[in-house]
Design an enzyme around this catalytic site. Structure first.
Site, mmCIF file in Angstrom:
data_model
loop_
_atom_site.group_PDB
_atom_site.id
_atom_site.type_symbol
_atom_site.label_atom_id
_atom_site.label_comp_id
_atom_site.label_asym_id
_atom_site.label_seq_id
_atom_site.Cartn_x
_atom_site.Cartn_y
_atom_site.Cartn_z
ATOM 1 N N GLY A 11 0.843 -1.200 0.000
ATOM 2 C CA GLY A 11 0.000 0.000 0.000
ATOM 3 C C GLY A 11 0.874 1.245 0.000
ATOM 4 O O GLY A 11 2.116 1.145 0.059
ATOM 5 N N ASP A 12 0.230 2.417 -0.105
ATOM 6 C CA ASP A 12 0.955 3.695 -0.114
ATOM 7 C C ASP A 12 1.956 3.793 -1.260
ATOM 8 O O ASP A 12 3.013 4.412 -1.129
ATOM 9 C CB ASP A 12 1.693 3.930 1.223
ATOM 10 N N HIS A 40 -5.619 8.033 0.289
ATOM 11 C CA HIS A 40 -4.847 8.465 -0.867
ATOM 12 C C HIS A 40 -4.524 9.937 -0.680
ATOM 13 O O HIS A 40 -5.375 10.707 -0.234
ATOM 14 C CB HIS A 40 -5.666 8.361 -2.147
ATOM 15 N N THR A 129 -6.016 0.011 12.104
ATOM 16 C CA THR A 129 -6.204 1.462 12.113
ATOM 17 C C THR A 129 -7.375 1.847 13.027
ATOM 18 O O THR A 129 -7.702 3.010 13.166
ATOM 19 C CB THR A 129 -6.479 1.993 10.693
ATOM 20 N N THR A 301 -3.734 8.058 9.225
ATOM 21 C CA THR A 301 -3.478 8.047 10.668
ATOM 22 C C THR A 301 -2.304 8.928 11.088
ATOM 23 O O THR A 301 -2.135 9.192 12.275
ATOM 24 C CB THR A 301 -3.137 6.605 11.119
ATOM 25 N N GLY A 302 -1.456 9.354 10.138
ATOM 26 C CA GLY A 302 -0.269 10.131 10.476
ATOM 27 C C GLY A 302 0.858 9.286 11.060
ATOM 28 O O GLY A 302 1.913 9.801 11.423
ATOM 29 N N PRO A 304 4.133 7.107 11.471
ATOM 30 C CA PRO A 304 5.351 6.971 10.658
ATOM 31 C C PRO A 304 5.354 5.582 10.016
ATOM 32 O O PRO A 304 5.020 4.590 10.676
ATOM 33 C CB PRO A 304 6.492 7.065 11.670
HETATM 34 P P1 GDP Z 1 -1.624 5.715 -2.064
HETATM 35 O O1 GDP Z 1 -2.430 5.290 -0.911
HETATM 36 O O2 GDP Z 1 -1.102 4.530 -2.842
HETATM 37 O O3 GDP Z 1 -2.261 6.743 -2.926
HETATM 38 O O4 GDP Z 1 -0.313 6.386 -1.481
HETATM 39 P P2 GDP Z 1 -0.115 7.715 -0.638
HETATM 40 O O5 GDP Z 1 -1.321 8.469 -0.372
HETATM 41 O O6 GDP Z 1 0.781 7.381 0.497
HETATM 42 O O7 GDP Z 1 0.678 8.559 -1.716
HETATM 43 C C1 GDP Z 1 1.975 8.623 -1.757
HETATM 44 C C2 GDP Z 1 2.499 10.004 -1.394
HETATM 45 O O8 GDP Z 1 3.603 10.285 -2.224
HETATM 46 C C3 GDP Z 1 1.557 11.162 -1.635
HETATM 47 O O9 GDP Z 1 1.865 12.192 -0.724
HETATM 48 C C4 GDP Z 1 1.864 11.594 -3.049
HETATM 49 O O10 GDP Z 1 1.566 12.934 -3.321
HETATM 50 C C5 GDP Z 1 3.341 11.360 -3.099
HETATM 51 N N1 GDP Z 1 3.856 10.911 -4.375
HETATM 52 C C6 GDP Z 1 3.266 10.061 -5.259
HETATM 53 N N2 GDP Z 1 4.092 9.816 -6.285
HETATM 54 C C7 GDP Z 1 5.235 10.509 -6.032
HETATM 55 C C8 GDP Z 1 6.491 10.628 -6.709
HETATM 56 O O11 GDP Z 1 6.742 10.050 -7.753
HETATM 57 N N3 GDP Z 1 7.448 11.412 -6.100
HETATM 58 C C9 GDP Z 1 7.225 12.069 -4.934
HETATM 59 N N4 GDP Z 1 8.212 12.805 -4.430
HETATM 60 N N5 GDP Z 1 6.052 11.970 -4.276
HETATM 61 C C10 GDP Z 1 5.085 11.207 -4.812
#
Ligand code: GDP
Length: 423
Positions: A11-12, A40, A129, A301-302, A304
């Site tokens: 994820g993430d 997201h 969570t 959740t913030g 780390p």
């Molecule tokens: P999701 O749940 O898969 O959408 O993942 P997240 O919400 O954790 O998103 C990933 C984070 O990384 C977000 O803050 C995006 O804006 C950021 N992000 C996504 N792709 C990139 C990238 O290629 N480079 C950087 N620096 N940040 C990215």
């Protein structure tokens, strides 16, 4: 045309960002599983948005969003999420948001049960969570849930809720010695949100079938990644829903339709939120540096996130279970500046070299085996063409393709909508 966007890792991976980008060519975006237990993050010209329940397509005014029957929906949370978006000028009406009549509802008692169970487990907790997801999916399969469509029939709702409250109270009192569920309070809660959301309730199976027949382009958006899937993930540290692409048509309401294209989102390094085996985890200053560079703190959740180098064993497995036709590699810019970049190519399990992703105790005791690729020392966030990337960076991408048996077609080098290149 049916396309799914799914996570290859824990994820993430940046799915929200890729859905936001790719939804420009779509008519409909569907969330088909999960609840508000993950988020997201999307950054575009209208600002920064955190979405827990709504499909990322909601940020595009011309796109219709669907919340499918595979989801578990906490209506209080959805109400707050919608209000926050409206404050930023996003229009959300029954015209651009359809909620499946068959989606199950996460009730306040599910959230309470989640907290009670995590407290009971104490040191052995799964790292939930605490948004009620495991209890609501358990109840879905135990056939003890209220579904969205039930809100339209007050007499039926009142009757169904009686039995459910009785069952939940027996459990909460008997197992956790906590207060029973209040029937009147729960009914009032459901009635209140039923009133707010009644016009959004749709038979999404009919809606999507008609849209598909009319030639509309439909995008299915997953939450979490392959390694959190209830069947194929790092059980029991998984989510309680199916995060894989094959479930998308089912969780959307169109089980008879077949996907045309599956895009897997894979991160250039690893991150994992919560408990469970995470073989490549980096501790200490190395981990802190990568976590801070990548901004790896949970969107919902913030918390780390745990971080580490790219894990080719887990990612190859992720590519396979997702059936990903192509890959969008994200956050490659975060690795810029490293002298050499480790890639985990195998696990050492009790002295044996393992390249197929293991399960259970073998996964718990696995140690990473690394190879090292020379890093690149320049900022790549401005690259918009494959040729703009330094050679070392292209070598890293090519090695990931080789190790994961996949085809990388998009490379993301920043959070902004246009910070990507076709590879
Ligand atoms: P999701 O749940 O898969 O959408 O993942 P997240 O919400 O954790 O998103 C990933 C984070 O990384 C977000 O803050 C995006 O804006 C950021 N992000 C996504 N792709 C990139 C990238 O290629 N480079 C950087 N620096 N940040 C990215």
């Amino acid at each position: 045309m049916l396309t799914s966007i799914v996570g290859i890792n824990w994820g993430d991976e940046g799915k929200g960002r890729m859905v936001d980008l790719l939804s420009q060519d779509q008519d409909i975006v569907v969330r088909y599983q999960g609840g508000n237990n993950a988020g997201h993050t999307v950054v575009n010209d209208r600002g920064k948005f955190i979405l827990n329940l709504l499909p990322s397509g909601i940020l595009r005014p011309e796109v219709v969003c669907v919340m499918g029957n595979g989801m578990a929906i906490d209506l209080a949370h959805l109400d707050r999420e919608i209000s926050a978006l409206r404050e930023k000028g996003i229009r959300i009406t029954p015209d651009n948001l359809k909620i499946s009549d068959r989606a199950v509802l996460t009730l306040p008692c599910h959230v309470r049960l989640d907290c009670l169970e995590e407290a009971r487990l104490a040191g052995e907790a799964y790292g939930s969570t605490r948004r009620g997801i495991a209890p609501v999916y358990s109840d879905k399969y135990a056939k003890k849930c209220i579904r969205m469509g039930d809100l339209l029939d007050p007499a039926y709702l009142a009757h169904r809720l009686k039995g459910i409250v009785e069952f939940k109270s027996l459990m909460i009192e008997g197992v956790y010695h906590s207060d029973p569920v209040d029937y009147d309070e729960t009914l009032a809660w459901l009635t209140r949100y039923g009133e707010i959301f009644k016009d959004y309730i749709t038979d999404t199976g009919i809606y999507l079938t008609e849209a598909h027949n009319a030639g509309k382009r439909i995008l299915f958006e997953a939450q979490l990644g392959a390694l959190r899937d209830i069947d194929f993930g790092i059980y029991p540290y998984t989510s309680s829903s199916s995060t894989i692409a094959a479930y998308a048509p089912i969780g959307a309401g169109v089980p008879g339709l077949k996907l045309d294209r599956t895009i897997g989102i894979m991160k250039a390094y690893s991150s994992c939120v919560g408990e469970g085996p995470f073989t490549v985890e980096w501790f200490g200053p190395e981990g802190d540096a990568l976590r801070n560079a990548g901004g790896e703190f949970g969107a919902a959740t913030g918390r780390p996130r745990r971080v580490g180098p790219f894990d080719a064993v887990a990612s190859r497995y992720g590519v396979r279970v997702q059936g990903a036709d192509e890959i969008a590699l994200t956050k490659l810019d975060i690795l810029s500046g490293m002298e050499s970049i480790p890639i985990c190519t195998a696990y050492d399990v009790d002295g044996k070299t393992v390249t197929d992703f293991p399960m259970g105790e073998a996964l718990n005791i696995a140690k990473p085996v690394y190879e090292y690729i020379p890093g690149w020392k320049c900022d790549i966030s401005g690259c918009r063409k494959k040729e703009d990337l330094p050679k070392a960076c292209r070598d890293y991408i090519d090695r990931l393709q080789e190790l994961t048996c996949s085809r990388i077609t998009y490379v993301s080098v920043g959070a902004d909508r246009d910070a990507y290149l076709l590879y």
